[in-house]
Design a protein around this motif. Structure first.
Motif, PDB file in Angstrom:
ATOM      1  N   SER A  86      14.742  28.554  29.592  1.00 15.60           N
ATOM      2  CA  SER A  86      13.704  27.525  29.514  1.00 15.60           C
ATOM      3  C   SER A  86      13.055  27.523  28.128  1.00 15.60           C
ATOM      4  N   VAL A  87      12.868  28.713  27.545  1.00 15.19           N
ATOM      5  CA  VAL A  87      12.274  28.806  26.205  1.00 15.19           C
ATOM      6  C   VAL A  87      13.224  28.261  25.152  1.00 15.19           C
ATOM      7  N   THR A  88      14.503  28.620  25.240  1.00 17.65           N
ATOM      8  CA  THR A  88      15.439  28.132  24.225  1.00 17.65           C
ATOM      9  C   THR A  88      15.659  26.626  24.352  1.00 17.65           C
ATOM     10  N   ASP A  89      15.717  26.112  25.575  1.00 17.42           N
ATOM     11  CA  ASP A  89      15.835  24.656  25.763  1.00 17.42           C
ATOM     12  C   ASP A  89      14.643  23.928  25.145  1.00 17.42           C
ATOM     13  N   LEU A  90      13.438  24.436  25.401  1.00 16.95           N
ATOM     14  CA  LEU A  90      12.214  23.820  24.881  1.00 16.95           C
ATOM     15  C   LEU A  90      12.151  23.930  23.362  1.00 16.95           C
ATOM     16  N   THR A  91      12.421  25.130  22.836  1.00 17.50           N
ATOM     17  CA  THR A  91      12.333  25.348  21.388  1.00 17.50           C
ATOM     18  C   THR A  91      13.313  24.460  20.637  1.00 17.50           C
ATOM     19  N   GLY A  92      14.536  24.381  21.127  1.00 14.34           N
ATOM     20  CA  GLY A  92      15.526  23.527  20.475  1.00 14.34           C
ATOM     21  C   GLY A  92      15.120  22.072  20.487  1.00 14.34           C
ATOM     22  N   PHE A  93      14.517  21.638  21.603  1.00 15.68           N
ATOM     23  CA  PHE A  93      14.071  20.249  21.706  1.00 15.68           C
ATOM     24  C   PHE A  93      12.927  19.974  20.741  1.00 15.68           C
ATOM     25  N   VAL A  94      11.950  20.871  20.716  1.00 15.50           N
ATOM     26  CA  VAL A  94      10.820  20.708  19.793  1.00 15.50           C
ATOM     27  C   VAL A  94      11.326  20.678  18.356  1.00 15.50           C
ATOM     28  N   ALA A  95      12.234  21.598  18.016  1.00 17.82           N
ATOM     29  CA  ALA A  95      12.764  21.652  16.646  1.00 17.82           C
ATOM     30  C   ALA A  95      13.492  20.368  16.273  1.00 17.82           C
ATOM     31  N   SER A  96      14.120  19.729  17.253  1.00 23.72           N
ATOM     32  CA  SER A  96      14.902  18.524  16.958  1.00 23.72           C
ATOM     33  C   SER A  96      14.038  17.289  16.738  1.00 23.72           C
ATOM     34  N   ILE A  97      12.812  17.294  17.261  1.00 20.51           N
ATOM     35  CA  ILE A  97      11.964  16.103  17.143  1.00 20.51           C
ATOM     36  C   ILE A  97      10.748  16.296  16.242  1.00 20.51           C
ATOM     37  N   PHE A  98      10.354  17.530  15.977  1.00 22.35           N
ATOM     38  CA  PHE A  98       9.186  17.764  15.122  1.00 22.35           C
ATOM     39  C   PHE A  98       9.534  17.399  13.679  1.00 22.35           C
ATOM     40  N   MET A  99       8.767  16.467  13.122  1.00 21.86           N
ATOM     41  CA  MET A  99       9.021  15.968  11.767  1.00 21.86           C
ATOM     42  C   MET A  99      10.479  15.560  11.591  1.00 21.86           C
ATOM     43  N   ARG A 100      11.055  15.006  12.658  1.00 20.15           N
ATOM     44  CA  ARG A 100      12.443  14.521  12.706  1.00 20.15           C
ATOM     45  C   ARG A 100      13.481  15.619  12.518  1.00 20.15           C
ATOM     46  N   GLY A 101      13.048  16.852  12.771  1.00 18.72           N
ATOM     47  CA  GLY A 101      14.012  17.936  12.785  1.00 18.72           C
ATOM     48  C   GLY A 101      13.719  19.054  11.804  1.00 18.72           C
ATOM     49  N   ILE A 102      13.484  20.265  12.337  1.00 21.24           N
ATOM     50  CA  ILE A 102      13.336  21.445  11.490  1.00 21.24           C
ATOM     51  C   ILE A 102      14.269  22.533  12.035  1.00 21.24           C
ATOM     52  N   ASP A 103      14.458  23.591  11.245  1.00 24.84           N
ATOM     53  CA  ASP A 103      15.406  24.648  11.611  1.00 24.84           C
ATOM     54  C   ASP A 103      14.844  25.525  12.733  1.00 24.84           C
ATOM     55  N   HIS A 104      15.768  26.116  13.482  1.00 22.51           N
ATOM     56  CA  HIS A 104      15.358  27.055  14.532  1.00 22.51           C
ATOM     57  C   HIS A 104      16.466  28.057  14.800  1.00 22.51           C
ATOM     58  N   ILE A 105      16.065  29.215  15.369  1.00 14.23           N
ATOM     59  CA  ILE A 105      17.019  30.204  15.832  1.00 14.23           C
ATOM     60  C   ILE A 105      16.593  30.649  17.229  1.00 14.23           C
ATOM     61  N   PHE A 106      17.506  31.310  17.925  1.00 18.07           N
ATOM     62  CA  PHE A 106      17.221  31.789  19.276  1.00 18.07           C
ATOM     63  C   PHE A 106      17.401  33.300  19.362  1.00 18.07           C
ATOM     64  N   ILE A 107      16.520  33.931  20.127  1.00 17.72           N
ATOM     65  CA  ILE A 107      16.692  35.325  20.535  1.00 17.72           C
ATOM     66  C   ILE A 107      16.561  35.343  22.058  1.00 17.72           C
ATOM     67  N   PRO A 108      17.663  35.198  22.779  1.00 21.46           N
ATOM     68  CA  PRO A 108      17.594  35.131  24.241  1.00 21.46           C
ATOM     69  C   PRO A 108      17.303  36.499  24.855  1.00 21.46           C
ATOM     70  N   THR A 109      16.501  36.507  25.913  1.00 19.19           N
ATOM     71  CA  THR A 109      16.123  37.759  26.568  1.00 19.19           C
ATOM     72  C   THR A 109      16.711  37.897  27.967  1.00 19.19           C
TER      73      THR A 109
END
Length: 293
Positions: A86-109
């Protein structure tokens, strides 16, 4: 994939780009478990999302973005999604739309996050009618997996993640599936972390192969949806409460196999083997679902 991934994280980020700020999007339950983790000693900004699937809403997305704005996040910042699917799905979505897209990485737990949710670039939030109906395909710059995080999970969460591993076995790796069937009890007990790490590597490689062939989910990648059509419907029916994603996928795989059998694609013998194995896996709170109706 590294049992000491935290010590490498700052170098990983520096190798990706020159960022003015780093933000960790996570949940309070994750912080409670990993409060002493080295990850939280670097002075990164912490953004806390709601728990479980409640994190995956447009309302929560707006709250996260407001916090990013308030803390000076720009196009030159990077987001870290630290948590389960749920965190990675949300983070990726936010990264894709914030200021039309910024970089992100994932650390799954979670196991589910390590073998599936963090790989492939699919992002998404839910509505009251459907799961992941709002989303993008937005690849992370890196996925950093520490198999030792699995030791913090309950047996229920391990079983939840095993649904995706079984899915890979059934759609593309018969030897993996046989291994899971034979060693399931030992696997969910995490008897040997190196064995589960080797399985994580296999599953990640399978998913990567699907993504390389069909990043935008128009052909081969659709095979990864095995068990998810009915599974998502069950999650939606329960309003994403009292049922984990993997639990729903177990039922979805039985349903998909049943339909395949009735259409003549799957033999009675193979269906019975799949059904008998999956129905022996402990389920929680949803004993009365009849997937054949």
């Amino acid at each position: 994939i590294d049992k000491d991934i935290e010590r490498s994280l700052q170098n990983i980020i520096k190798n990706i780009g020159d960022y003015n700020k780093v933000f960790i999007i996570t949940q309070q339950s994750i912080i409670n478990i990993y409060s002493s983790n080295e990850l939280f000693s670097y002075g990164y900004h912490i953004i806390i999302a709601d728990e479980y699937e409640l994190a995956k809403t447009m309302g929560e997305t707006e709250k996260i973005i407001d916090q990013l704005i308030n803390n000076g996040c720009t196009r030159d910042s990077i987001l870290i999604g630290f948590g389960g699917g749920s965190v990675t799905d949300l983070t990726g979505f936010v990264a894709s739309i914030f200021m039309r897209g910024i970089d992100h990485i994932f650390i799954p737990t979670t196991l589910l996050g390590m073998v599936d949710a963090s790989i492939g670039g699919k992002t998404g939030v839910n509505t009251s009618k459907a799961k992941n109906v709002i989303g993008t395909i937005n690849q992370p710059k890196a996925v950093c997996i520490n198999p030792l995080y699995l030791k913090t999970l309950s047996k229920k969460d391990i079983i939840n993640g095993c649904a995706e591993i079984i899915k890979y076995g059934l759609i593309c790796n018969a030897s993996l599936y046989k291994k899971i069937v034979l060693e399931f009890d030992n696997l969910i007990q995490l008897e040997n972390i190196d064995v589960i790490e080797s399985i994580i590597v296999i599953c990640c490689q399978h998913k990567i192969n699907f993504i390389i062939k069909d990043e935008f989910d128009t052909n081969d990648r659709m095979k990864l949806n095995f068990g998810h059509t009915v599974g998502h419907a069950i999650e939606s029916y329960f309003k994403y409460k009292n049922i984990l994603h993997g639990e729903a996928v177990y039922y979805g795989m039985i349903a998909a196999s049943y339909l395949s059998n009735k259409k003549g694609y799957l033999s009675d013998n193979d269906f019975n083997k799949i059904n008998n194995f999956i129905t022996k896996i402990p389920k929680y709170n949803i004993e009365n679902i009849n997937v054949y109706q």
